[in-house]
Design a protein around this motif. Structure first.
Motif, short mmCIF file in Angstrom:
data_model
loop_
_atom_site.label_atom_id
_atom_site.label_comp_id
_atom_site.label_asym_id
_atom_site.label_seq_id
_atom_site.Cartn_x
_atom_site.Cartn_y
_atom_site.Cartn_z
N THR A 97 0.87 -1.38 -0.07
CA THR A 97 0.12 0.33 -0.02
C THR A 97 0.69 1.38 -0.04
O THR A 97 0.32 2.30 -0.21
N ALA A 98 2.09 1.25 0.22
CA ALA A 98 2.84 2.36 0.25
C ALA A 98 3.08 2.94 -0.89
O ALA A 98 3.39 2.51 -2.16
N LYS A 99 3.29 4.42 -0.90
CA LYS A 99 3.46 5.16 -2.26
C LYS A 99 4.89 4.94 -2.63
O LYS A 99 5.13 4.67 -3.85
N PHE A 100 5.78 4.56 -1.74
CA PHE A 100 7.32 4.54 -2.01
C PHE A 100 7.79 3.15 -1.24
O PHE A 100 7.54 3.31 0.04
N VAL A 101 8.25 2.21 -1.70
CA VAL A 101 8.75 1.10 -1.17
C VAL A 101 10.32 1.15 -1.22
O VAL A 101 10.93 1.12 -2.45
N THR A 102 11.04 1.18 -0.17
CA THR A 102 12.54 1.68 -0.17
C THR A 102 13.43 1.15 0.45
O THR A 102 13.32 0.31 1.52
N TYR A 120 11.59 -5.40 -11.03
CA TYR A 120 12.25 -4.18 -10.43
C TYR A 120 13.86 -4.06 -10.40
O TYR A 120 14.35 -5.12 -10.30
N ARG A 121 14.21 -2.99 -10.77
CA ARG A 121 16.01 -2.78 -10.59
C ARG A 121 16.16 -2.27 -9.19
O ARG A 121 15.16 -1.53 -8.83
N ALA A 122 16.97 -2.75 -8.42
CA ALA A 122 17.61 -2.19 -7.31
C ALA A 122 18.84 -2.04 -7.04
O ALA A 122 19.74 -2.56 -7.50
N ALA A 123 19.36 -1.22 -5.97
CA ALA A 123 20.71 -0.92 -5.61
C ALA A 123 20.91 -1.66 -4.44
O ALA A 123 19.98 -1.98 -3.67
N THR A 124 22.19 -1.89 -4.07
CA THR A 124 22.62 -2.49 -2.63
C THR A 124 24.11 -2.17 -2.41
O THR A 124 24.69 -1.47 -3.24
N GLU A 138 17.17 -7.54 -10.80
CA GLU A 138 18.17 -6.56 -11.61
C GLU A 138 18.72 -5.77 -10.84
O GLU A 138 18.23 -4.62 -10.42
N VAL A 139 20.04 -6.02 -10.68
CA VAL A 139 21.05 -5.22 -9.73
C VAL A 139 21.59 -3.85 -10.42
O VAL A 139 22.18 -4.10 -11.58
N GLY A 140 21.36 -2.65 -10.05
CA GLY A 140 21.84 -1.47 -10.48
C GLY A 140 22.83 -0.95 -9.85
O GLY A 140 22.97 -1.43 -8.75
N THR A 141 24.03 -0.55 -10.41
CA THR A 141 25.34 -0.08 -10.03
C THR A 141 25.33 1.21 -9.36
O THR A 141 26.20 1.85 -8.85
N VAL A 144 21.85 5.50 -6.23
CA VAL A 144 20.57 5.51 -5.96
C VAL A 144 19.66 4.94 -7.37
O VAL A 144 19.92 5.33 -8.57
N VAL A 145 18.93 4.02 -7.52
CA VAL A 145 18.06 3.45 -8.28
C VAL A 145 16.82 3.75 -8.13
O VAL A 145 16.16 3.39 -7.03
N VAL A 146 16.21 4.53 -9.30
CA VAL A 146 14.64 4.88 -9.02
C VAL A 146 13.94 3.84 -10.22
O VAL A 146 14.32 4.09 -11.21
N ASP A 147 13.08 2.91 -9.75
CA ASP A 147 12.42 2.22 -10.79
C ASP A 147 10.92 2.19 -10.37
O ASP A 147 10.46 1.60 -9.35
#
Length: 221
Positions: A97-102, A120-124, A138-141, A144-147
Motif C-alpha cells: 500500500t505504500a507510495k514508495f517502497v525503499t 524491478y531494478r534495485a541498488a544494494t 536486476e541489480v543497478g550499480t 540510487v536506483v529509482v524504478d
C-alpha cells in the motif's frame, strides 16, 4: 505535496543493523515539512546496532499506521533477521500500500525476500550485489536506483543521496536542495575509492575479506 499534507515515513530498525543506513535518511526526512516519522521494530526495547550503538524504536509493527514511505537498511547482522517471518510479513503488508517502497544498502535483500522487487531494478551495497541478483533482482550499480515507486540506495553513505532523491520526488527539487544545504551535505572524500569500480580489484578483494570476517564474527557472537 503542500505543507499541509502529511507524509508518513517508517524506518525499520533491527538488531545488527548498520545505524547510518537509516540515521542518514532520518536526518534528511525530519527536516521536511509535514513528515510523521516512525522508528519501527517488533517491540520498543532498545536495539544494538552492528557498531554497538543502542537505538530505541518508537512504534511497533502492530501499531504502525499505513505508511507513505517504508524503508529498511542493511547491516553486518542482517543475516540473522532477513528471513524473519514477522519482518517479511510487515514489509509485504506495508509495501502493498505504500507510495514508495525503499531501502538502503543490504535492505534491498529484505525487500526481495518479501516479494517486493520482482520485476524491478534495485541498488544494494556492492558486497551484496551477487546475493541480490541470486534473488532474481536486476541489480543497478548506481548510488540510487529509482524504478517506478521502488527507490533503493547503495551502501551505507548512499542513504543521504537516497533520502534527498525521495525528498525531491515528493516535495520538489527546491525543498530537496534547501535540505541539502542546511545539512551542509557537500562531500569531499579524501580518497576516490568509494565504489568497487573506482577502487580496483586488489583493494576490493581486501575489503571483501574484511566484510566476510566481520559477518563471521557476528554469527559466532
Amino acid at each position: 505535496m503542500t505543507d499541509s499534507q502529511k507524509c508518513i515515513i517508517g524506518l525499520v530498525f533491527y538488531p545488527g543493523m548498520t545505524a547510518l543506513d537509516v540515521i542518514g535518511p532520518q536526518q534528511v526526512f525530519i527536516g521536511l515539512p509535514g513528515v510523521e516519522l516512525h522508528r519501527l521494530w517488533k517491540t520498543l526495547e532498545p536495539i544494538k546496532t552492528d557498531d554497538g550503538m543502542m537505538v530505541v524504536p518508537d512504534t511497533t509493527f502492530e501499531d504502525c499506521p499505513q505508511l507513505d514511505v517504508v524503508c529498511i537498511g542493511g547491516g553486518v547482522g542482517q543475516g540473522a533477521v532477513e528471513d524473519d517471518p514477522e519482518v517479511l510479513a510487515f514489509l509485504s503488508k506495508q509495501g502493498s500500500t505504500a507510495k514508495f517502497v525503499t531501502s538502503v544498502c543490504g535492505g534491498s535483500i529484505f525487500l526481495a525476500k518479501a516479494g517486493l522487487l520482482e520485476g524491478y531494478r534495485a541498488a544494494t551495497h556492492w558486497a551484496a550485489r551477487e546475493n541480490l541478483a541470486q534473488l532474481g533482482v536486476e541489480v543497478g550499480t548506481e548510488r540510487v536506483v529509482v524504478d517506478r515507486n521502488r527507490i533503493t540506495g547503495g551502501g551505507v553513505t548512499a542513504g543521504i543521496d537516497f533520502a534527498l532523491t525521495i525528498a525531491s520526488i515528493i516535495y520538489g527539487e527546491e525543498i530537496a536542495k534547501i535540505t541539502q544545504l542546511i545539512l551542509e551535505y557537500n562531500p569531499a572524500p579524501p580518497f576516490d575509492v568509494g565504489s568497487p569500480e573506482k577502487a580496483g580489484t586488489e583493494l576490493v578483494d581486501k575489503a571483501m575479506f574484511f566484510v566476510q570476517e566481520m559477518s563471521n564474527l557476528k554469527v559466532t557472537q
